[in-house]
Design a protein around this motif. Sequence first.
Motif, PDB file in Angstrom:
ATOM      1  N   VAL A 150      -9.706  13.250 -66.556  1.00  0.00           N
ATOM      2  CA  VAL A 150     -10.088  12.209 -65.493  1.00  0.00           C
ATOM      3  C   VAL A 150     -11.321  12.208 -64.874  1.00  0.00           C
ATOM      4  N   SER A 151     -12.042  11.127 -64.331  1.00  0.00           N
ATOM      5  CA  SER A 151     -13.256  10.947 -63.882  1.00  0.00           C
ATOM      6  C   SER A 151     -13.294   9.795 -63.186  1.00  0.00           C
ATOM      7  N   GLY A 152     -14.646   9.360 -62.942  1.00  0.00           N
ATOM      8  CA  GLY A 152     -14.913   8.098 -61.993  1.00  0.00           C
ATOM      9  C   GLY A 152     -16.047   7.870 -61.424  1.00  0.00           C
ATOM     10  N   VAL A 153     -16.229   6.859 -60.730  1.00  0.00           N
ATOM     11  CA  VAL A 153     -17.558   6.671 -60.264  1.00  0.00           C
ATOM     12  C   VAL A 153     -18.065   7.081 -58.796  1.00  0.00           C
ATOM     13  N   SER A 154     -16.795   7.603 -58.064  1.00  0.00           N
ATOM     14  CA  SER A 154     -17.056   8.056 -56.745  1.00  0.00           C
ATOM     15  C   SER A 154     -18.242   9.033 -56.513  1.00  0.00           C
ATOM     16  N   LYS A 155     -18.274  10.028 -57.345  1.00  0.00           N
ATOM     17  CA  LYS A 155     -19.353  10.741 -56.957  1.00  0.00           C
ATOM     18  C   LYS A 155     -20.827  10.456 -57.732  1.00  0.00           C
ATOM     19  N   SER A 156     -20.598  10.205 -59.105  1.00  0.00           N
ATOM     20  CA  SER A 156     -22.003  10.042 -59.843  1.00  0.00           C
ATOM     21  C   SER A 156     -22.677   8.749 -59.381  1.00  0.00           C
ATOM     22  N   PHE A 157     -22.027   7.588 -58.929  1.00  0.00           N
ATOM     23  CA  PHE A 157     -22.588   6.418 -58.341  1.00  0.00           C
ATOM     24  C   PHE A 157     -22.650   6.160 -56.840  1.00  0.00           C
ATOM     25  N   ALA A 158     -22.136   7.419 -56.189  1.00  0.00           N
ATOM     26  CA  ALA A 158     -22.040   7.506 -54.696  1.00  0.00           C
ATOM     27  C   ALA A 158     -21.385   6.266 -54.361  1.00  0.00           C
ATOM     28  N   MET A 159     -19.965   6.092 -54.789  1.00  0.00           N
ATOM     29  CA  MET A 159     -19.107   5.031 -54.554  1.00  0.00           C
ATOM     30  C   MET A 159     -17.829   5.539 -54.126  1.00  0.00           C
ATOM     31  N   THR A 160     -17.639   6.683 -53.440  1.00  0.00           N
ATOM     32  CA  THR A 160     -16.583   7.174 -52.750  1.00  0.00           C
ATOM     33  C   THR A 160     -15.494   6.112 -52.214  1.00  0.00           C
ATOM     34  N   GLY A 161     -16.059   5.212 -51.189  1.00  0.00           N
ATOM     35  CA  GLY A 161     -15.505   4.300 -50.404  1.00  0.00           C
ATOM     36  C   GLY A 161     -14.798   2.973 -51.357  1.00  0.00           C
ATOM     37  N   TRP A 162     -15.562   2.965 -52.565  1.00  0.00           N
ATOM     38  CA  TRP A 162     -15.112   1.622 -53.333  1.00  0.00           C
ATOM     39  C   TRP A 162     -13.654   1.998 -54.027  1.00  0.00           C
TER      40      TRP A 162
END
Length: 393
Positions: free
Chosen positions: A236-248
Amino acid sequence: MDIFNSKMNEVGRSVEPSKTLAVAALAKRLKAEGKDIISLTAGEPDFKTPAHVARAGIDAINEGATRYTAAAGEPELRAAIAKVYSERWHMELKGENVCVSSGAKPLLYYLMSIFLEKDDEVLFPVPYWVSYEAMVNMCNGKAVPVQTTLENGHKLTANALDQACSPKSKILLLNNPTNPTGAVYDSNELLAIAEVARENDLIIISDEIYEDLVYGGKHQSLYNLTPWLPERTIAVSGVSKSFAMTGWRIGYTIAAAEVIKTLASYQSQALSSPCQISQRAALAGMTGDREAIDSMRDAFGERLTYCQERMSRLGLPFVEPRGAFYIFFDTSEICAKRGWADGQEFCTHLLEEKGVALVPGDAFGMPSWARISFAASQEDLANAFDRLEDFLG
Ligand code: PMP
Ligand code: GLU
């Protein structure tokens, strides 16, 4: 109201707000009331979403990409994620191995929901991310937190895992890099843990949401560590932390096609699909230049060096982080001196007396500890440490 209360089930009666989010909201509220607060609470990058990613979101709105999509996400995005991880992990992955959702969090919840029967055990090391225990409870499973030690860098050992296993054990939930300690497991540690998981026939859910935030080393995924791991591992991963996209709100799971198919069906009933605008932005992130990730990681790395230096001057025991953006430290000695019960009281006094907001360790299963998030500006960090020094002095 009485009617609702009397008819509410055990989950509804017992569920508590996520403490990380609750403390962050409290700090925000106090700030809005005009108080001088520095919030080192919720773990979210303070950077802006990279411009090319944000632009893709704006373009999506302008182009009318504002619809439902396929439940597991748009095929282009699933394929792009599969391509990134095929290259990273040197293995063949396809879109059918990827399910996109509204953040990593719902995917973790769905996974608990589709695998757990009543009282099935989910094992995870302490300290753990706040929502692990809650999610297991919400899905009628049994949370089995496995204690770690400061000497061992707060990492789960194969031996401790083996001792905690029982015939009811079904899932190992491992977060690497780790929230709240910043611990990072190396290949040997992971392999030893994976062997024990195999011996005890556990499914491994590997939460790798901080995979791009490792300082001075490389992240090793559990998924591609040995040829047999993909048979029992779900990443499980995602773009929230890596791309500074928590709110997307875009996260993803990588797993065997059968698991993804079930997740997609579950999601089609529970969510429909993740937001199409956010999916288009995530696609730009996945297919575009990754330089922004590297520069954010370098900036976090510099802040970590600064925070470590300030932490060692404070004399509070802590684990030296190697990844993520948290520092977890022990408040017991200072609490004993001042007659405070635990990290919660430490944090309350710190907030009231010095205006610095941290997350108390009970959120992570260690009540006498507390967590600092260094995903904050250099100026805020410097001020917060000055105040902490004053507070302890
Ligand atoms: N796992 C861990 C360990 C986390 O700290 C977080 C917090 N964001 C998540 C999962 C959930 O990530 P998302 O914001 O993508 O839902
Ligand atoms: N994961 C972040 C944290 O631990 C964000 C808050 C949350 O989702 O719990 O602070």
